[in-house]
Design a protein around this motif. Structure first.
Motif, short mmCIF file in Angstrom:
data_model
loop_
_atom_site.label_atom_id
_atom_site.label_comp_id
_atom_site.label_asym_id
_atom_site.label_seq_id
_atom_site.Cartn_x
_atom_site.Cartn_y
_atom_site.Cartn_z
N ALA A 165 16.47 6.12 3.98
CA ALA A 165 15.78 5.91 2.71
C ALA A 165 15.71 4.42 2.39
CB ALA A 165 16.50 6.66 1.59
N ASP A 166 16.77 3.69 2.70
CA ASP A 166 16.77 2.26 2.44
C ASP A 166 15.80 1.52 3.35
OD1 ASP A 166 18.05 -0.19 1.21
OD2 ASP A 166 18.44 -0.55 3.33
N ILE A 167 15.79 1.88 4.64
CA ILE A 167 14.85 1.27 5.58
C ILE A 167 13.42 1.53 5.11
CG2 ILE A 167 13.91 1.46 7.92
CD1 ILE A 167 16.77 2.05 8.88
N TYR A 168 13.16 2.75 4.72
CA TYR A 168 11.81 3.11 4.26
C TYR A 168 11.42 2.28 3.05
CZ TYR A 168 7.84 6.16 3.23
OH TYR A 168 6.58 6.65 3.01
N ALA A 169 12.28 2.24 2.03
CA ALA A 169 11.94 1.56 0.78
C ALA A 169 11.73 0.07 0.98
CB ALA A 169 13.04 1.81 -0.26
N GLN A 170 12.63 -0.58 1.71
CA GLN A 170 12.49 -2.02 1.90
C GLN A 170 11.30 -2.36 2.80
OE1 GLN A 170 15.58 -4.87 2.11
NE2 GLN A 170 17.18 -3.33 2.03
N THR A 171 11.07 -1.56 3.84
CA THR A 171 9.93 -1.82 4.72
C THR A 171 8.63 -1.73 3.95
OG1 THR A 171 11.13 -0.97 6.64
CG2 THR A 171 8.74 -1.11 6.82
N LEU A 172 8.48 -0.67 3.17
CA LEU A 172 7.24 -0.52 2.40
C LEU A 172 7.07 -1.66 1.41
CD1 LEU A 172 4.77 1.22 1.74
CD2 LEU A 172 6.15 2.40 0.05
N THR A 173 8.13 -1.98 0.66
CA THR A 173 8.04 -3.03 -0.35
C THR A 173 7.65 -4.36 0.27
OG1 THR A 173 9.71 -1.92 -1.71
CG2 THR A 173 9.31 -4.26 -2.15
N TYR A 174 8.33 -4.74 1.33
CA TYR A 174 8.09 -6.06 1.90
C TYR A 174 6.83 -6.13 2.75
CZ TYR A 174 12.09 -8.29 -0.08
OH TYR A 174 12.96 -8.85 -0.97
N SER A 175 6.42 -5.02 3.34
CA SER A 175 5.15 -5.01 4.07
C SER A 175 3.99 -5.18 3.10
CB SER A 175 5.01 -3.71 4.86
OG SER A 175 6.01 -3.59 5.83
N LEU A 176 4.03 -4.47 1.98
CA LEU A 176 2.99 -4.63 0.96
C LEU A 176 2.97 -6.06 0.43
CD1 LEU A 176 3.46 -1.32 -1.08
CD2 LEU A 176 1.53 -1.87 0.41
N LEU A 177 4.15 -6.60 0.17
CA LEU A 177 4.23 -7.96 -0.39
C LEU A 177 3.71 -8.99 0.62
CD1 LEU A 177 5.14 -9.76 -2.73
CD2 LEU A 177 7.41 -9.85 -1.69
N LEU A 178 4.09 -8.85 1.87
CA LEU A 178 3.64 -9.79 2.89
C LEU A 178 2.13 -9.72 3.05
CD1 LEU A 178 4.31 -11.84 5.06
CD2 LEU A 178 4.81 -9.95 6.62
N ALA A 179 1.57 -8.52 3.05
CA ALA A 179 0.12 -8.37 3.16
C ALA A 179 -0.59 -9.02 1.98
CB ALA A 179 -0.26 -6.89 3.25
N ARG A 180 -0.01 -8.86 0.80
CA ARG A 180 -0.63 -9.47 -0.39
C ARG A 180 -0.58 -10.99 -0.32
NH1 ARG A 180 -3.80 -11.05 -2.93
NH2 ARG A 180 -4.05 -11.18 -5.19
N LEU A 181 0.52 -11.53 0.14
CA LEU A 181 0.67 -12.98 0.18
C LEU A 181 -0.22 -13.62 1.25
CD1 LEU A 181 4.52 -13.14 -0.21
CD2 LEU A 181 2.82 -13.69 -1.94
N GLU A 182 -0.60 -12.83 2.24
CA GLU A 182 -1.46 -13.37 3.29
C GLU A 182 -2.94 -13.14 3.00
OE1 GLU A 182 -0.29 -12.62 7.30
OE2 GLU A 182 1.24 -14.15 7.00
N THR A 183 -3.25 -12.66 1.81
CA THR A 183 -4.65 -12.48 1.41
C THR A 183 -5.12 -13.73 0.71
OG1 THR A 183 -4.24 -10.11 1.11
CG2 THR A 183 -6.23 -11.01 0.12
N ALA A 184 -6.10 -14.40 1.29
CA ALA A 184 -6.53 -15.70 0.77
C ALA A 184 -7.18 -15.59 -0.59
CB ALA A 184 -7.49 -16.36 1.77
N ASP A 185 -8.04 -14.59 -0.79
CA ASP A 185 -8.73 -14.49 -2.07
C ASP A 185 -7.84 -13.81 -3.09
OD1 ASP A 185 -9.14 -11.54 -1.91
OD2 ASP A 185 -10.42 -12.09 -0.22
N GLY A 186 -8.29 -13.82 -4.33
CA GLY A 186 -7.48 -13.24 -5.40
C GLY A 186 -7.68 -11.76 -5.58
N LYS A 187 -8.61 -11.16 -4.82
CA LYS A 187 -8.92 -9.75 -4.99
C LYS A 187 -8.39 -8.97 -3.81
CE LYS A 187 -13.18 -10.72 -7.56
NZ LYS A 187 -14.66 -10.54 -7.61
N PHE A 188 -7.64 -7.95 -4.10
CA PHE A 188 -7.08 -7.13 -3.03
C PHE A 188 -6.77 -5.76 -3.60
CE2 PHE A 188 -3.50 -6.84 0.36
CZ PHE A 188 -4.26 -5.94 1.07
N ASP A 189 -7.55 -4.75 -3.20
CA ASP A 189 -7.26 -3.39 -3.61
C ASP A 189 -6.13 -2.88 -2.73
OD1 ASP A 189 -9.26 -3.40 -5.50
OD2 ASP A 189 -10.78 -2.76 -4.06
N MET A 190 -4.92 -3.06 -3.23
CA MET A 190 -3.72 -2.86 -2.41
C MET A 190 -3.39 -1.38 -2.24
SD MET A 190 -1.06 -3.92 -0.79
CE MET A 190 -1.00 -5.66 -1.17
N ASP A 191 -3.32 -0.95 -1.01
CA ASP A 191 -2.65 0.30 -0.67
C ASP A 191 -2.06 0.11 0.72
OD1 ASP A 191 -4.66 0.76 1.25
OD2 ASP A 191 -5.81 2.02 -0.10
#
Length: 594
Positions: A238-264
């Motif tokens: 459960a911990d691996i799942y939660a942290q992987t999802l949280t940080y994968s989403l965050l990393l993807a958001r931070l690597e998006t150059a523009d300000g618009k990102f329909d995140m899923d």
């Protein structure tokens, strides 16, 4: 719409009643529906009788409202999920009439449920008589007083119990609820503290789903255990799942150059494919539709909140990730932070170590460009968020620029990318390390290695031998990562090992499958003729003091000496620079270590 409706008014003033006619009509229909439903002799759950009327009422407040009732699973989901203009807005939790909407008065399972739901950034509680709005555990206020809307006798009297003053207050509260937009802080510490409880909520949902026999997540956990992490229990999964999802989403958001990102999660995986393939594939594995459906509430909230992160505003604070994971882990699970020895090193200390090692490389080995020189393979075996590799590369590229000029930096940055290796066991720290080191190298003009950045998700202390089991196709990248790590451990010559190994003293001298020493302490079952390498430290220690050697930093020292000076692929020369507990200098248990 604004995130929060302003409730304040001057003393002595009355609010003009500005009640939309459509809402007044809908509220009267709502009240009559409740009166008729509860007057019926048909047996039904009290909360279920509120669902349809509450959903109908919400749809009259703003346009494009979509509501969805959530199947109850171990009290794990709010009763109603709400979307506005196709974006998650919040949740409604229904209570049996008479139970109230004041969470501080809840007891038993309702109180346990609230402790979980308090992480949600926008949730409305109601039992039909009372209505209250909560934002991350804090009740919405007016003039510094909690707002509680009371509709006394609504079930008994129906529309006759309502007046425009009460309805205006309810309409304002519902408008506030439906106009919610995530306000994400730009301060790294506050962002970490905002994400931590949402990640904890996800972890709890995953654990609840895994515990249910036959669930999709229980099958996924079994696959992970069989093919990748054999000692993983339900809590660790459960911990691996939660942290992987949280940080994968965050990393993807931070690597998006523009300000618009329909995140899923699906879009995030696509964004991660090019530079962070392991995280991308892991994200796809963990969020398969059947598994995601069991934890939709927590996943949807994370997606909505992380989509609101502004990378440019965070970047204005220099490197916001230096201490981010420490802040996160302290708020998320401080006990786990301590058990993994996650204590971050001051930049000044790191700088001192880098300068000392650089001096040794230049003066003793003729490596004038230090970490950018030919053959200087650098490994941080417990990298955290890559503070040491980053400091080493920055120092070396500064030397390159001073000696050859700015035009030479890209070439030597590419060499650094090839020669710098880092291991990390915690997936959140691994993701941040990937982010920081990738940015540093690419900003310097480096071409990254064909096999990807050499930041590897692995337990340094696991056996460097053997072949990982071959999982189904969906897990190929995870197995490939394990093979890459084993090849580095067993065969890659290392010239510099530098870092701050984790410090955690194990309580048991006996050890079991959960013992952190792994191969260093117990050896490899497949190679019984090879004694555990820790035995060399133990041999010269008085028996009464041997217990002091069962510490993570000791295991890392022993592994590093083996890696650099003893195994068949080592150059048997180089530099080790570790922050180390001073007790090894004079403690009788550390004679063999010395």
């Amino acid at each position: 719409m604004a995130n929060q409706i302003a409730y304040k008014r001057k003393a002595g003033m009355t609010l003009p009643i500005n009640l939309p006619k459509a809402f007044r009509i809908a509220a009267h229909e709502f009240a009559e529906a409740l009166r008729a439903s509860f007057a019926s002799g048909m047996s039904a759950q009290p909360e279920d009788q509120l669902k349809a009327p509450v959903q109908s009422l919400l749809k009259t407040v703003v346009s494009e409202v979509l509501t969805k009732t959530e199947a109850r699973v171990d009290n794990g989901r709010p009763d109603i999920g709400v979307e506005v203009t196709k974006a998650l807005c919040g949740f409604v939790e229904l209570k049996a009439p008479g139970l109230g909407a004041q969470t501080k008065k809840l007891k038993g399972r309702d109180q346990e449920q609230w402790e979980k739901f308090s992480a949600l950034p926008n949730i409305l509680y109601t039992d039909a008589y009372e209505w209250a709005l909560y934002r991350t555990g804090v009740q919405a206020e007016q003039e510094e007083k909690p707002i509680l809307i009371r509709l006394d006798d609504i079930i008994e009297k129906g529309a006759a119990a309502l007046d425009d003053t009460k309805l205006a207050a309810l309409h304002t509260l519902l408008l506030d609820f439906l106009s919610w937009q995530p306000i994400v802080p730009h301060d790294p510490r506050k962002l970490a503290e905002m994400l931590a409880p949402l990640c904890r909520l996800l972890r709890a949902d995953v654990f609840g789903a895994v515990e249910r026999e036959g669930s999709a997540l229980s099958h996924l956990c079994a696959d992970i255990r069989q093919y990748l992490f054999p000692h993983t229990d339900h809590k660790e999964f459960a911990d691996i799942y939660a942290q992987t999802l949280t940080y994968s989403l965050l990393l993807a958001r931070l690597e998006t150059a523009d300000g618009k990102f329909d995140m899923d999660a699906e879009e995030a995986a696509k964004r991660l494919d090019s530079g962070h393939g392991l995280l991308a594939q892991t994200l796809r594995i963990l969020t398969q539709p059947e598994a995601r459906a069991e934890i939709e509430t927590a996943v949807s909230v994370l997606e909505r909140v992380i989509a609101a992160v502004d990378p440019q505003k965070l970047a204005k604070r220099g490197d916001p990730w230096i201490y981010f994971y420490e802040y996160f882990l302290a708020a998320y699970d401080n006990k786990m932070r301590l058990s993994y020895g996650v204590v971050y090193t001051p930049q000044e200390v790191i700088g001192c170590q880098v300068a000392l090692v650089s001096e040794l490389l230049a003066d003793k080995f003729g490596k004038r460009l230090t970490f950018a020189d030919e053959g200087v393979v650098f490994l941080d075996s417990s990298t955290g968020t890559a503070a040491y590799p980053i400091a080493a590369v920055e120092s070396a590229l500064l030397r390159v620029e001073e000696r050859f000029g700015e035009g030479a930096v890209a070439e030597y940055a590419t060499r650094c990318a090839e020669n710098v290796y880092a291991f990390e066991i915690l997936v959140g720290a691994y993701a941040v390390a990937h982010l920081r080191l990738t940015k540093l190298l690419t900003d310097a003009g480096a071409t990254l290695p064909a096999d990807g950045l050499h930041v590897l998700l692995t337990d340094t202390l696991e056996s460097p031998y053997g072949d990982p089991p071959q999982p189904p196709l969906f897990g190929k990248k995870l197995t490939d990562e394990q093979r890459r790590a084993q090849q580095v451990k067993a065969e890659k010559p290392v010239f510099v090992c530098m870092g701050n190994p984790p410090y955690f003293r194990e309580e048991s001298a006996e050890g079991d499958e959960k013992t952190r020493g792994k191969w260093v302490r117990f050896g490899d079952d497949a190679m019984p003729e090879e004694p555990p390498i820790l035995r060399d430290f133990v041999a010269l220690a008085p028996p009464v003091h041997v217990k002091n050697l069962y510490n993570l930093y000791v295991y890392f020292w022993r592994w590093t000496l083996w890696k650099m000076f003893e195994n068949g692929y080592s150059e048997r020369r180089g530099v080790v620079s570790f922050i180390t507990a001073s007790s090894y200098l004079r403690g009788p248990g550390f004679a063999g270590m010395r």
